[in-house]
Design a protein around this motif. Structure first.
Motif, PDB file in Angstrom:
ATOM      1  N   LYS A 119       1.101  -0.986   0.325  1.00 37.40           N
ATOM      2  CA  LYS A 119      -0.135  -0.014   0.338  1.00 37.40           C
ATOM      3  C   LYS A 119       0.740   1.526  -0.428  1.00 37.40           C
ATOM      4  O   LYS A 119       0.447   2.652  -0.583  1.00 37.40           O
ATOM      5  CB  LYS A 119      -1.223   0.056   1.449  1.00 37.40           C
ATOM      6  N   LYS A 123       0.783   4.285  -2.993  1.00 39.27           N
ATOM      7  CA  LYS A 123       1.325   5.497  -3.104  1.00 39.27           C
ATOM      8  C   LYS A 123       1.831   6.367  -2.888  1.00 39.27           C
ATOM      9  O   LYS A 123       1.843   7.263  -3.978  1.00 39.27           O
ATOM     10  CB  LYS A 123       0.375   6.202  -1.003  1.00 39.27           C
ATOM     11  N   PHE A 157      -7.235  -7.314  -0.287  1.00 37.87           N
ATOM     12  CA  PHE A 157      -6.490  -6.843  -1.067  1.00 37.87           C
ATOM     13  C   PHE A 157      -7.124  -6.352  -2.490  1.00 37.87           C
ATOM     14  O   PHE A 157      -6.905  -6.111  -3.692  1.00 37.87           O
ATOM     15  CB  PHE A 157      -4.823  -6.919  -1.262  1.00 37.87           C
ATOM     16  N   GLU A 160      -7.376  -2.713  -4.701  1.00 39.65           N
ATOM     17  CA  GLU A 160      -6.038  -2.820  -5.035  1.00 39.65           C
ATOM     18  C   GLU A 160      -5.767  -3.834  -6.436  1.00 39.65           C
ATOM     19  O   GLU A 160      -5.069  -3.486  -7.311  1.00 39.65           O
ATOM     20  CB  GLU A 160      -4.643  -2.852  -4.135  1.00 39.65           C
TER      21      GLU A 160
END
Length: 640
Positions: A119, A123, A157, A160
């Motif tokens: 994650k 980002k 997840f 994503e």
């Protein structure tokens, strides 16, 4: 100082060239589509060279200038490792790569939290080029989770991962470098197109999750996901799996006709989807559609006997195969089918039981020939371990089918094989001990004791069938001889109840859990009845009556013994007793061919016949009336 810390342009170009040469070498090997020893050596050599290249790149501190190249090489190394099922090694390389990228982008991260690492990386990846490489690595992490059955992690997840598929399918991060027309020497190549990998992972995840939910009883939830997956772009084999699992869900939801439609779709999509054929056969069996079940068994056996084929490779230089990604126990269980020999045995038995005797005989003979052949059929599908009956029992089943087909000499030849292979090994006496506890059944008597009991029963059954053959040939003397041999052999078996000495088993000692005692009693009842019927044909009525009454004590549901016992009583002038015997026989429930322990333990279908209509006329002549609800002749078929 900076020259020591960062690679020069010429060094980067050299690494790119080295990467591309390895990719092209593997592409060439993959294009030949031949899995030879040389191919495997080339793969191992290239995999080793990729690892060496990665160590050289990671031998310097991470920096933005060569991050993209490093991640491409990590991707290629992990594809090589994962293709060899080295998932732990591949995952460790991915984690190390993520941490090095986060050092460059200065993203916050906790090395102990793998999901948190990904994650943070998603980002912090700023440039399109870097984000493209990150998505490619995330695809490989997804593949590792799937191959190691970490479905809960995938579910955590899922947002994503859905974004990864959308982004790659939109063309961002796809492997346009696989197009040889636009490759350039300064562009690092990938072993597998990430877009194709993401599409493969998407449908494989739906399939794995569907199988897991189905095994947990969540049929409705599983069906929803599988129906969505059936419209995804994917190889035909995987689309067929979605239809197959959808059918399994509907079968669990008690919708057999809709399940059959899904299985049909699976076969239309992939004609080699044998699991769909097998599941269809089970549905037909459940519905009682015997002819459709036999047809499905025919098709299943024919398909399993086809030579193995290698699935065509997906476009691109290299790939992770669906079989590598789909390895959960739940899915393997749903895809499993019996072996070709087990299917052939089921087909032969089903044909014999349901009147297609000549067809069943041919199947039995094919089965015996295959068992004696050195070239056993092989299959690339998931084969369920369903042991066949042992060879003597298969000989007896085939012999029984041959007798039904009016081929007594062939039946006797098979029985001679059983007798010759067991006779010298038979002990003078065998004692079967009572099972006081269920778990003791596994250790009772040990393997040798159980084998001896089975051999006694096989030899006895062989003599029984030979007696039936001589009855069919109307050789009453030989029939009596072989029935007597069966009886004498069975008398060597004793049953020991707790607290009592060993004794000859009787009908009241038989319980459903003791198949050996059930078989013993049926053999004893049928052999004594056969000898009694043979005596009736030579007018030895006292001996016939004795045997037929003993037969009914051993096997009360023996229809032929009851009817012929009444016939003997009638001939001896004991007509009221004869009528009562017939009435009692007709009132008993007999075992159907489906529920009989073995086909060779059924009452014979050849031999002397009695007409139930004439027997009822005799009773009426005595002034005795049958009950109004007495079933007609057609409902009491008499077979010998």
């Amino acid at each position: 100082m900076s020259n020591k810390m960062h690679p020069t342009s010429s060094l980067l170009d050299g690494w790119i060239q080295e990467n591309n040469e390895l990719v092209n070498t593997l592409r060439k090997e993959r294009g030949e589509d031949v899995l030879t020893g040389d191919h495997n050596k080339t793969h191992l050599r290239c995999s080793s060279e990729f690892h060496k290249l990665l160590r050289k790149i990671q031998g310097i501190p991470p920096c933005a200038d060569h991050t993209q190249l490093e991640l491409v090489v990590v991707y290629n190394v992990c594809v090589c490792s994962a293709s060899q099922s080295c998932f732990s090694e591949a995952e460790l390389l991915l984690v190390q790569a993520v941490e090095r990228v986060l050092q460059v982008t200065e993203g916050d991260h906790d090395a102990s939290d793998h999901l948190g690492l990904w994650k943070s990386l998603l980002k912090s990846a700023g440039s399109i080029a870097l984000k493209s490489c990150v998505l490619q690595l995330l695809c490989l992490q997804w593949a590792i989770w799937l191959a190691t059955c970490q479905l809960k992690t995938i579910n955590e997840f899922k947002d994503e991962l859905s974004s990864v598929v959308e982004t790659l399918c939109a063309g961002v991060g796809g492997d346009r470098r696989s197009d040889t027309g636009r490759e350039s020497s300064d562009t690092p190549l990938l072993l597998m197109d990430p877009r194709q990998l993401s599409e493969l992972l998407q449908i494989c995840t739906f399939i794995a999750q569907g199988a897991e939910r189905l095994s947990e009883g969540q049929s409705t939830e599983a069906l929803t996901g599988l129906q969505t997956a059936s419209f995804l772009p994917a190889p035909r084999t995987l689309v067929a799996y979605t239809h197959l699992l959808s059918g399994s869900c509907l079968a669990h939801m008690a919708r057999p006709q809709m399940a059959l439609q899904c299985f049909r779709k699976a076969l239309e999509t992939d004609s080699r989807c044998v699991s769909a054929l097998y599941q269809s056969m089970l549905i037909y069996r459940q519905l009682g559609n015997t002819q459709a079940e036999i047809q499905a068994l025919h098709l299943l056996h024919s398909t399993l006997m086809l030579p193995c084929t290698i699935d065509p490779a997906l476009p691109g230089a290299y790939r992770l195969s669906p079989s590598l990604l789909l390895c959960s126990q739940s899915l393997n269980s749903l895809l499993s089918v019996p072996s070709a020999l087990s299917v052939l045995h089921s087909l032969a038995l089903k044909c014999v039981i349901h009147g297609r005797v000549s067809e069943g005989v041919e199947n039995y003979l094919d089965l015996l020939a295959a068992l004696h052949s050195e070239n056993q059929p092989t299959s690339q599908v998931h084969v369920e371990v369903l042991p066949l009956p042992r060879l003597p029992e298969l000989y007896l089943e085939a012999g029984s089918a041959l007798l039904m087909a009016l081929r007594p000499s062939d039946c006797m030849a098979l029985c001679d094989e059983v007798i010759s292979s067991t006779l010298e090994l038979l002990p003078e006496k065998v004692v079967i001990e009572e099972q006081e506890q269920k778990y003791e059944a596994e250790t009772r008597g040990g393997p040798e004791g159980e084998d001896r009991v089975e051999m006694m029963l096989w030899a006895g059954a062989a003599y029984l069938l030979q007696g039936h053959c001589y009855t069919h040939l109307k050789d009453w003397k030989q029939a009596v001889t072989h029935y007597t041999r069966c009886i004498n052999l069975l008398m060597r078996i004793r049953f020991k109840q707790s607290g009592f000495p060993p004794q000859i088993p009787s009908a009241d000692m038989v319980c459903k859990q003791r198949t050996d005692l059930c078989t013993l009693q049926r053999l004893k009842g049928l052999s004594i009845a056969g000898r009694g019927i043979s005596f009736t044909q030579t007018d030895q009525l006292k001996e016939a009556l004795r045997d037929l009454q003993l037969s009914l004590q051993a096997l009360p549901e023996c229809l032929s013994a009851g009817l012929w016992c009444g016939e003997v009583l009638w001939r001896l002038g004991r007509r009221s007793e004869a009528a009562a015997c017939w009435e009692k026989t007709w009132s008993r429930t007999t075992l159907s061919s489906e529920t009989c322990p073995s086909v060779y333990l059924q009452e014979p279908q050849t031999g002397p016949l009695l007409d139930s209509t004439k027997l009822r006329c005799r009773i009426q002549e005595l002034g005795l009336t049958l009950p109004a609800n007495r079933k007609t002749k057609g409902e009491y078929p008499i077979t010998y």
